[in-house]
Scaffold this motif. Sequence first.
Motif, PDB file in Angstrom:
ATOM      1  N   TYR A 127       0.855  -1.204   0.000  1.00 55.78           N
ATOM      2  CA  TYR A 127       0.000   0.000   0.000  1.00 55.78           C
ATOM      3  C   TYR A 127       0.880   1.240   0.000  1.00 55.78           C
ATOM      4  CZ  TYR A 127      -3.353   3.466   1.843  1.00 55.78           C
ATOM      5  OH  TYR A 127      -4.137   4.584   2.042  1.00 55.78           O
ATOM      6  N   ARG A 144      -4.844   5.165  -9.291  1.00 53.79           N
ATOM      7  CA  ARG A 144      -4.947   4.800  -7.873  1.00 53.79           C
ATOM      8  C   ARG A 144      -6.225   5.315  -7.237  1.00 53.79           C
ATOM      9  NH1 ARG A 144       0.890   7.217  -6.433  1.00 53.79           N
ATOM     10  NH2 ARG A 144      -0.082   8.849  -7.694  1.00 53.79           N
ATOM     11  N   MET A 147      -8.765   2.603  -6.843  1.00 49.41           N
ATOM     12  CA  MET A 147      -8.369   1.318  -6.249  1.00 49.41           C
ATOM     13  C   MET A 147      -9.104   1.211  -4.912  1.00 49.41           C
ATOM     14  SD  MET A 147      -4.277   1.102  -6.974  1.00 49.41           S
ATOM     15  CE  MET A 147      -3.578   1.148  -8.616  1.00 49.41           C
ATOM     16  N   VAL A 213      -3.128  -5.124  -6.771  1.00 53.84           N
ATOM     17  CA  VAL A 213      -3.941  -3.917  -6.894  1.00 53.84           C
ATOM     18  C   VAL A 213      -4.759  -4.008  -8.175  1.00 53.84           C
ATOM     19  CG1 VAL A 213      -2.444  -2.389  -5.549  1.00 53.84           C
ATOM     20  CG2 VAL A 213      -2.028  -2.673  -8.008  1.00 53.84           C
TER      21      VAL A 213
END
Length: 224
Positions: A127, A144, A147, A213
């Motif tokens: 992370y 991102r 996500m 991810v």
Amino acid sequence: MDTVDRLIASWAYEPVAALAREHGLPAITREYLLDTFPAADWAYAEKAARALTDHFAGARFADEVEYGVLLVPDPNLLDTGRPIPRPSGVPDVFDERLPAGVRLPGGRPWQLVVSVIGAYGPSLGSYNDVVAGDDFTVLGQDTRTWMTRQLWGARLLQCGAHPPDCEDNERWTFTLFPGEDLVDGQAESGTVLKGKVRFRLGKPDRGIGSARVAPALVIDVRAG
């Protein structure tokens, strides 16, 4: 099979289709998809899937990853970032410290997103690694941002009888959600383990190979 046909087939899995009906969501049919989303959206989706594939081609396990269109329900009708009824009847495991979570913009019953649609996302570290990275912009969007728990929950439903991040797959993985803030210093993630969907918190520096991810581009906020 083209994108529209694939979405119809994915959401035709009866336990999931029934869940959508129970929550007042329109059925995923060719007519609905083509009437709701214009041709430009489908063309952009194809472009976005190619762009994500190319951009993250150097990631670890990139050869396992498939990008495509993900349908995400309006959380006011069906919030896929929270526990929901499962066909198995086994309740989700949900850490009660988790907040409401990041939600997509827009007010349609379904939203088009281009993201990971298969069993595995790419491995791009922990992370912390992803949040601190500087190579996540694709077609003008920071991949991102989306996500998130909501998108992963939608992917679980769209994958139907073969969920991602599941121990029954060839290998077990879990998906990190760098689009969500830390909670008590811990990072959110999702997995399917021992027959249960698990929304969890864990160490933000855990970057093992099973940590994946799901880069995503939202069609309604396209910038390129």
